[in-house]
Write an enzyme that holds these catalytic residues in place. Sequence first.
Site, short mmCIF file in Angstrom:
data_model
loop_
_atom_site.label_atom_id
_atom_site.label_comp_id
_atom_site.label_asym_id
_atom_site.label_seq_id
_atom_site.Cartn_x
_atom_site.Cartn_y
_atom_site.Cartn_z
N HIS A 199 1.15 -1.55 -0.22
CA HIS A 199 -0.29 0.31 -0.25
C HIS A 199 1.18 0.85 -0.05
CE1 HIS A 199 0.28 1.09 4.09
NE2 HIS A 199 1.10 0.37 4.54
N CYS A 321 1.79 4.24 12.66
CA CYS A 321 2.10 3.39 13.58
C CYS A 321 2.68 3.69 15.26
CB CYS A 321 3.21 2.17 12.66
SG CYS A 321 2.68 2.11 11.15
#
Length: 378
Positions: A199, A321
């Site tokens: 991605h 993240c």
Amino acid sequence: MIYLDHCATTPMSEEAGQTYIKTSQSFYGNEQSLHDAGDSAGQLLDHCKKELASILNGEASGFYFTSGGSDSNITALLSLAYGNQGRGTHIITSPLEHPSVYQALEKLKSEGFEVEETAVQPNGQISLASIKELIREDTILITICHASSETGVIQPIEEIGSLAQDHGILFHCDAVQTFAKIPIDIKKNRISAISMSAHKVYGPKNTGACYIDPAAAWKSMYPGVVHQQGIKPGTIDVPGIAAFTTASLNLYEKRELVTAAWRQMQSWFLKQLNDDVFSLIGDKKKRLPHHLALRAHRREGQWIMLECNRKNIAISSGSACKTSYSDPPKSLIAMGCSPEEAHGLFRISFGVDTTYEELAAVAETLNELAASSMNVQV
């Protein structure tokens, strides 16, 4: 919305989407099944491995598919550490890594491994001299990213790989931000393992790969598993991998044109900003062509991001993240920034469809925020 957060994720390309649909309809067999439908899926999977290997100058047999970049980092690091534990338990890393690298290393530390971090130069590159000083007889693995997702600075992986090879040490490289954008020759750079994510290159989410040199020893985290030589459980997502391959090849083939355009955009955009307020973090030249790590003086980077979002502009204030945005970015502290300076970080990352009109609108918004009476101090 003006979307300038392509280092976090990219939209799936039309070509990758079409590949996914066609593969889902025509190659739906389990690639491990012995019937013709399974064989067809298996042949397509082998073809994808060869195509991806051509981008890295690697071997098709070294590819293992995962759910994305974080999974690739964790899978590669744990498998290599367990497979070489008999030679030693010392690992070298840097303060510039993705959170998933630290997650894997924390697990290893809890199991008796020792992890040490290199020093970082003010320009954002790791210190090669520091790596030399940290290497010991029981060092089995060095893990350094190709480019930091926060700073965008490209690391000297050829020199790191040479150091590792000279001492018989494995070298893992997180290339999630660079794969298919910047050429990587894993043989020339003596890379033992590398991590990728679909991605980030206009492919589907929840798909990625780690490459492990077929000559490198590794041990699975999952005893008894049969999929992918035992490295990971679960039926392989052949349509996702086919779309990943299509997206990777498309981006890699046009990388020179795209890189040149991005470099011009970087230079142009920086000239539009109020340099009394905004400054570039990290080396200006040794950086990702589509990435700008910026610091807003006397402004919180997260405040800049939220204010831009109110104006329908998507940027980021660091890795998506991260477990906490309250802590200053570790990478910037390692570069010598104060916690207050590090909190000013925000990141702008271009895509293949980014326009100068969009960049002009974003620069205008940032300058307006800088001039705003809302003096949000760090």
